[in-house]
Structures are given as C-alpha cells and as structure tokens.
Design an enzyme around this catalytic site. Structure first.
Site, PDB file in Angstrom:
ATOM      1  N   ALA A   9      14.807  14.121 -54.476  1.00  0.00           N
ATOM      2  CA  ALA A   9      14.873  13.896 -53.024  1.00  0.00           C
ATOM      3  C   ALA A   9      13.827  14.766 -52.336  1.00  0.00           C
ATOM      4  O   ALA A   9      14.120  15.509 -51.406  1.00  0.00           O
ATOM      5  CB  ALA A   9      16.276  14.230 -52.514  1.00  0.00           C
ATOM      6  N   TYR A  11       9.418  15.261 -51.130  1.00  0.00           N
ATOM      7  CA  TYR A  11       8.473  14.700 -50.154  1.00  0.00           C
ATOM      8  C   TYR A  11       8.188  13.226 -50.422  1.00  0.00           C
ATOM      9  O   TYR A  11       7.842  12.493 -49.507  1.00  0.00           O
ATOM     10  CB  TYR A  11       7.162  15.497 -50.189  1.00  0.00           C
ATOM     11  N   ALA A 219      -7.537   7.928 -58.076  1.00  0.00           N
ATOM     12  CA  ALA A 219      -7.599   7.871 -56.607  1.00  0.00           C
ATOM     13  C   ALA A 219      -7.606   9.293 -56.024  1.00  0.00           C
ATOM     14  O   ALA A 219      -8.414   9.612 -55.143  1.00  0.00           O
ATOM     15  CB  ALA A 219      -6.421   7.070 -56.060  1.00  0.00           C
ATOM     16  N   CYS A 272      -0.908  18.289 -54.671  1.00  0.00           N
ATOM     17  CA  CYS A 272      -1.334  17.311 -55.676  1.00  0.00           C
ATOM     18  C   CYS A 272      -2.799  17.325 -56.109  1.00  0.00           C
ATOM     19  O   CYS A 272      -3.072  17.182 -57.292  1.00  0.00           O
ATOM     20  CB  CYS A 272      -0.951  15.920 -55.215  1.00  0.00           C
ATOM     21  N   PHE A 334      -0.791  23.101 -45.189  1.00  0.00           N
ATOM     22  CA  PHE A 334      -2.049  22.683 -45.832  1.00  0.00           C
ATOM     23  C   PHE A 334      -2.788  21.629 -45.031  1.00  0.00           C
ATOM     24  O   PHE A 334      -3.965  21.363 -45.263  1.00  0.00           O
ATOM     25  CB  PHE A 334      -1.817  22.240 -47.279  1.00  0.00           C
TER      26      PHE A 334
END
Ligand SMILES: NC(=O)C1=CN([C@@H]2O[C@H](COP(=O)(O)OP(=O)(O)OC[C@H]3O[C@@H](n4cnc5c(N)ncnc54)[C@H](O)[C@@H]3O)[C@@H](O)[C@H]2O)C=CC1
Ligand SMILES: O=C(O)[C@H]1O[C@H](OP(=O)(O)OP(=O)(O)OC[C@H]2O[C@@H](n3ccc(=O)[nH]c3=O)[C@H](O)[C@@H]2O)[C@H](O)[C@@H](O)[C@@H]1O
Length: 462
Positions: A9, A11, A219, A272, A334
């Site tokens: 649960a 982002y 990507a 990421c 960020f």
C-alpha cells in the site's frame, strides 16, 4: 464480481488501486500491507502519502469497492488478480550489493501467495523488477502450487509522484507483458479488460514478459539520461556564458527531441531512477555487456557530479567556508507536490554542507521534522521550521532544493532584510527571478545560467 488484491500500500499500490476502483465500480479492490500503520493511515482522514487529487479519489470509493486491510492471506486467497507492488530497493549486502535489486519482499510475497491460494490466480508484477524476474516468480509459484494454475504478467507502472492521479487517469500507455501461450494470452486479455474501463485500447500495449520488464527499466534510464545530459550541459553553460534554459528550449524545439524533461537541476532524486539504473547496469554486467553497463553508469556519475558541483559553488562563493554559517534549505522533497524524500538531492547537499560545518535550517511545506531527522546523515545536526521566513532569518545563504511554487512568490525583500550580508541565493531548481533578486541585493547562483559577477572568478570544480 472480479476481485483484485494488491500487496503493498505504498506510493504505487495505493494510488493505482484507488484509480482502478474509481474507474471500475464492478471490481472489488483490496489493498493489503505488512505495515499496520500504513493501512491504518489509508483508512483514516490523513492518508499516508501526499498526492494531489488522491484524497478525493479515495473518499469516493473507500468502503464501497476499495478497501485497505492487514488481513493479507484472506484477501489473497479470495482474489482473481493479485498485483504485487512491494518495494524493490537496491541490495545493500551480498552478491550484487550496491547495484542489484533486492527481491526479498517479492520472493516472500510469492511464497505467501503459493501457500494460501486455493484457486487459479493471475499474479501481476507491478513493482519495477529486473528483466527475467517473472521466470523466478513462476518457479516459486509452480513448485509450491498444489495444482493451482498461476499466470504471471508484467504490468510496470509509469506514474510520477506529484502527478500520480493525472498520470493514472490519462496514461501515455499501459504496458502488459505475458507468456505467449493460450493461457498467458487469456490472462493478458483479462488484465487488459480492467484498464479498458478508461484507457483507450490502442494505448494498452501488449508484449512478451521480458519486453515489458525491460521497457520499464529502459524508460526510467532514458528519462534520467535526459536530465544528466542537460545537467552536463549546465556546467558547460556556466563556463561559457550560455544560458541552459535557452539551450534546452532550442534543443527541445526539435520535434525528434521534444521539450519535456530538459530542466537543469541540482540533480535528479526519488526512489527509482538511481535504483533502476543500477539494476540495469548490474543486468548488463551479468550478461557480459560491460560497455553497455558503463554507458548507463555515467548517467549516475553525472548526477553525483552535479550535486557536488552545487555544494562546491555554495562553499567557494561564501569565502571558501560555511563553518558556523546558517544556511537555509528551502525544499527537502525530491520534487514539488510530494512529501517523498527518498534519494532527494537535498540530502546529499545537506551532507556536503554539514561536512563543512554549516548550520542548516530546513523548510519544506510537505516534509515533517520527523521525516528529516530519520535520515542518519542529518540527525540532530539540522533544525526544521514550518516557515520559509523563519528558516531564512539571520541566514548567510539560501539553497533552493525543491521547485515548490510558493518559493517563486516569497517576499524576498523581507527575507533579504532579515539575512546576514552579503546574502546569497543558490537556486538548485531555477525557480527564482535572479534579476529581481540581484536588484534587491542578493548574490544569486542559478544552475546553468550566466554567472553573477561575484561568482565569476571563484573556482567551483567538483
Ligand atoms: N514511487 C513511484 O513513484 C514508483 C515506484 N515504482 C515501483 O513500484 C514498487 C513499489 O514502490 P513504492 O510504492 O514507491 O514503494 P513503497 O515502499 O512506498 O511501498 C511498498 C509497500 O509494500 C509493503 N510490503 C513489502 N512487502 C510486502 C508483503 N510481502 N506483503 C504486503 N506488503 C508488503 C511495504 O510495507 C510498503 O508499504 C517499486 O518496485 C518501485 O520501483 C514504479 C513506478 C513509480
Ligand atoms: O519508476 C518510477 O518511480 C517513476 O520515476 C519517475 O517519476 P518520479 O521519480 O516520481 O518523478 P520525476 O518527475 O520523474 O522526477 C524525478 C527527478 O528528476 C528531477 N527532474 C525531472 C525533470 C527534469 O526536467 N529535471 C529534473 O531534474 C525531479 O526534480 C526529480 O528529482 C518517472 O518519471 C516515472 O515515469 C516512473 O514511473
């Protein structure tokens, strides 16, 4: 009624499932997590993450066809489709440490699914995983299956934080990878039917499993590479008198290149980009492709260079020392419109300034003191305020680390009057009007912009 259960649960799991529930009233969606406090927050008025538009979506469906629960096994066993959206951080120990993805959470989720499943399931990789992970997951599931049929799909998520709801409502594309067997293709069609509730069919791409897994890493690598490219140019702009905004605009006008994602900055952050590129580098190395690995490694090197270049600019401009000087850090997230501080460049900049014994005062409209103090590098060495004017009072310099809109409209005259002189602004996001600030009296450094007279003769090599 089709039942979906999502493990994780966070982002991604929270907003993605909330939007599926909103767009598919005929589907029951349950989001489960091993962290009880997270589920409690999803069931409260204060959601665990800040994301514009999320509150409204959750309010519309929670309790109707959207549920948040800690009863993981019950909901997994009842579900037809299980999304796995658990965290996949970089491994910190053992083989591949510092590069490879840590799939511990994924593996334990897969083993649990195999243990509790009593009917056939479609298991969807939502987390970003190394290419070929589906093969490993398939093995875990089928070797523990008790005769149950599992179909694994890869359905990577492309949302960006801060715009997650808009991205989910209007995705550029939805990508679904599956096995090229009749059963695999049937599972692909089942998942496609979920998204087809609101996404035009021609934007739902279907591929084989490995293409879908690799496309996600590719990507993110391409996006981060654009930022490192423009940031590399920003250093050259400062050295030559070119203006990086003008260069980006001119370059982006070429329709083959396009205008988006060309904003020079203090560096990219977020949970990421770095993790996924390191993961890609590791996969290239494991496949005997060191040249390809080195190519992508350079994207991270430039990002690190940009952050240390920024710190060096601050220190060298302020007479080569910031010891005992108060530096106000405006913005810690960020990027704007999120409270997420994972891998934020602000942490590295603060670390650099603390290394030179600065006293740091931070203000961010969405980041709590608790969250900042949790980072081991900043613990107790910084103060956190709930007001930009308080943070900048008596400061020698200001570092703008996040492009929050409110930083454009602060009363900089008032701020200037309350600061030590000479007063410096180091704009890591190119949000302020540097000419106006110079008129007030500030010495201004903006990434990739022609240098202030004050800075011209100061070396700032990383
Ligand atoms: N944050 C982002 O914007 C995006 C993230 N992703 C990918 O999505 C994945 C998840 O990322 P986030 O949502 O940011 O992570 P997160 O850390 O916010 O959420 C992951 C959640 O999974 C839970 N969890 C871990 N193991 C579990 C288990 N066995 N059963 C149930 N829950 C479990 C954790 O408690 C945590 O709440 C990662 O692979 C990430 O790379 C992909 C696109 C965008
Ligand atoms: O896999 C993921 O986690 C996600 O990573 C990014 O999304 P996110 O990290 O949430 O946010 P971005 O908007 O991509 O920004 C990342 C970082 O790059 C910086 N950035 C972005 C754009 C730009 O032009 N310049 C720049 O410095 C941002 O300030 C931020 O620090 C991708 O944009 C998403 O497509 C992807 O799903």
């Amino acid at each position: 009624m089709v039942k979906i259960c999502c493990l994780g649960a966070g982002y991604v799991g929270g907003p993605t499932m909330a939007v599926i529930a909103l767009k598919c009233p005929d589907i029951q969606v349950v989001v489960v997590d091993i962290t009880k406090s997270r589920i409690d927050a999803w069931n409260s008025d204060t959601l665990p993450i800040y994301e514009p538009g999320l509150d409204e979506v959750v309010k519309q469906c929670r309790g109707k066809n959207l549920f948040f629960s800690n009863d993981i096994e019950k909901h997994v066993s009842e579900a037809d489709i299980i999304f796995v959206s658990v965290n996949t951080p970089t491994k910190t120990r053992g083989l591949g440490a510092g590069k490879a993805a840590d799939l511990t959470y994924w593996e334990s989720a897969a083993r649990m699914i195999a243990d509790v499943a009593k009917s056939d399931k479609i298991v969807v990789e939502k987390s970003t995983v190394p290419v070929k992970t589906a093969e490993a997951i398939e093995k875990i599931l089928t070797h523990n299956s008790n005769g149950i049929n599992f179909q694994i799909l890869s359905n990577p998520e492309f949302l960006a934080e801060g715009t997650a709801i808009q991205d989910l409502f209007n995705p550029d594309r939805v990508l679904i990878g599956g096995r090229e067997t009749p059963e695999g293709q049937k599972a692909v069609q089942t998942l496609k039917a979920v998204y087809a509730h609101w996404v035009p069919e021609d934007q739902i791409l279907t591929t084989n499993l490995w293409s879908a897994e690799l496309s996600k890493l590719a990507a993110n690598a391409f996006l981060a590479q654009r930022i490192s490219s423009v940031n590399a140019m920003s250093a050259l702009c400062e050295a030559t008198g070119a203006n990086v905004s003008e260069v980006s605009y001119a370059v982006g006008k070429d329709s083959r290149i396009g205008p988006k994602f060309l904003n020079a900055s203090v560096g990219f952050g977020g949970s990421c980009f770095q993790k996924d590129i390191l993961n890609l580098v590791y996969i290239c190395e494991c496949n005997g492709l060191p040249e390809v690995a080195n190519y992508w490694k350079q994207v991270i090197k430039i990002n690190d260079y940009q952050k240390s270049r920024f710190v060096n600019r601050v220190v060298s401009s302020m007479f080569n020392t910031v010891a005992n000087k108060k530096i106000a850090v405006l913005g810690f997230a960020f990027k704007k419109d999120t409270g997420d501080t994972r891998e934020t460049p602000a942490i590295d900049v603060c670390k650099g300034l603390l290394g030179d014994k600065a006293k740091i005062s931070i203000y961010d409209p969405q980041v709590t003191e608790d969250q900042i103090q949790r980072d081991p590098t900043t613990t107790k060495q910084v103060s956190v305020t709930w007001d930009a004017y308080e943070a900048t009072k008596d400061a020698h310099g200001i570092c703008i680390m996040t492009e929050w809109d409110e930083f454009k409209t602060l009363d900089y005259k008032k701020i200037y009057d309350s600061m030590q002189k000479p007063a410096f602004v180091f704009d890591g996001r190119n949000v302020v009007d540097s000419e106006k600030l110079r008129e007030i009296g500030f010495i201004v450094y903006s990434i990739g912009k022609p240098l202030d007279g004050w800075l011209k003769d100061m070396p700032a090599v990383a």
